[in-house]
Scaffold this active site. Structure first.
Site, short mmCIF file in Angstrom:
data_model
loop_
_atom_site.label_atom_id
_atom_site.label_comp_id
_atom_site.label_asym_id
_atom_site.label_seq_id
_atom_site.Cartn_x
_atom_site.Cartn_y
_atom_site.Cartn_z
N ASP A 67 39.52 28.79 42.77
CA ASP A 67 40.38 28.50 44.00
C ASP A 67 39.43 28.14 45.24
OD1 ASP A 67 38.23 30.62 44.34
OD2 ASP A 67 39.63 32.29 44.71
N ASN A 136 40.00 44.85 46.71
CA ASN A 136 41.56 45.34 46.75
C ASN A 136 42.27 44.89 45.31
OD1 ASN A 136 41.79 42.58 46.64
ND2 ASN A 136 42.98 42.44 48.54
N HIS A 138 42.21 42.07 43.94
CA HIS A 138 42.48 40.78 43.47
C HIS A 138 41.76 40.00 42.63
CE1 HIS A 138 40.06 38.59 47.07
NE2 HIS A 138 39.37 38.85 46.03
N GLU A 143 46.47 37.85 45.69
CA GLU A 143 46.51 39.23 46.53
C GLU A 143 47.41 40.15 46.08
OE1 GLU A 143 43.80 39.33 48.29
OE2 GLU A 143 43.28 37.93 49.75
#
Ligand code: PGA
Length: 240
Positions: A67, A136, A138, A143
């Site tokens: 990414d 979280n 991800h 996400e």
């Protein structure tokens, strides 16, 4: 999934580096999928050492990164291109022209993302993908959401990710609110995956990832469908 639990971050990093060295011995022209973030830094340091000692040869390797922030210039110290160069590529014998990071300056994110997936397919796919995990759940910048994207795409960063990554940005630097990221499908196509996880703040995400249930609330849980994932974690992350 195979789960390896280590007493320390150093041992974890060494174990990850050993898997990559083994991969390069078996297939010198491997396609490596690489990750940024703080977690793989120890492993990258260990790989630089192994390369110096002649135990790891990256000369025939092609790399593709997961990414990149959007928009961001590759010269920006916070960009993942800059980070990869400074934490790994500058310290190993990889051909920089064979290292690929999504273009954070593209005028046409959709076209860039589609071309990235096509490029990965055209070089035979990823042999070994390195992942971290967000607090979280991800993976890359996929996400938690109602839906997960299959292919590489542009995405908005969640509040939780913005908060987690704010530590890298100084007061006068503006943190991008978006990113370009490989999708869950792009990641799942890798032949082999290692995911590095350390620290107690990741315990909840790790538990969900290993829960035996799939949820788009924990994108990493999708890895349970992959046939060859090794989880490399420390005791603090694994919990009781
Ligand atoms: P970290 O980030 O390694 O800096 O914790 C991991 C991630 O957000 O995927």
């Amino acid at each position: 999934m195979k789960v390896l639990v280590f007493d320390s971050y150093e041992e974890m990093s060494a174990a990850g580096a050993e898997i990559i060295c083994e991969q390069l011995k078996n297939k010198p022209n491997s396609v490596l999928g690489l990750a940024t973030g703080s977690t793989p830094i120890g492993m990258y340091d260990a790989l630089a050492e192994e390369c110096k000692k002649g135990n790891a040869d990256f000369s025939k390797v092609t790399s593709v990164n997961l990414d990149e922030y959007y928009p961001i210039s590759p010269d920006n110290k916070q960009s993942y291109r800059y980070t990869m160069n400074s934490t790994l590529f500058d310290h190993i014998n990889i051909d920089i022209n064979k290292t690929h990071v999504l273009d954070g300056m593209t005028n046409d994110p959709d076209k860039t993302c589609k071309a990235y997936d096509e490029f990965i397919d055209s070089i035979g796919g990823i042999d070994l993908q390195v992942l971290g995990i967000g607090n979280n759940g991800h993976i890359a910048f996929n996400e938690p959401d109602e839906w997960l994207e299959v292919g590489t795409h542009k995405t908005a960063l969640t509040e939780s990710t913005m908060q987690a990554n704010a530590r890298y940005f100084s007061a006068d630097e503006v943190m991008p609110t978006h990113a370009l990221t490989m999708g869950i499908g792009s990641i799942m196509k890798a032949r082999k995956i290692i995911i590095l996880i350390n620290g107690a703040k990741k315990t909840d995400a790790l538990k969900k990832m290993l829960s035996g249930k799939l949820s788009t609330d924990c994108p990493a849980s999708m890895l349970q469908l992959h046939p060859d994932v090794t989880v490399i974690c420390d005791r603090a992350a694994y919990g009781e």
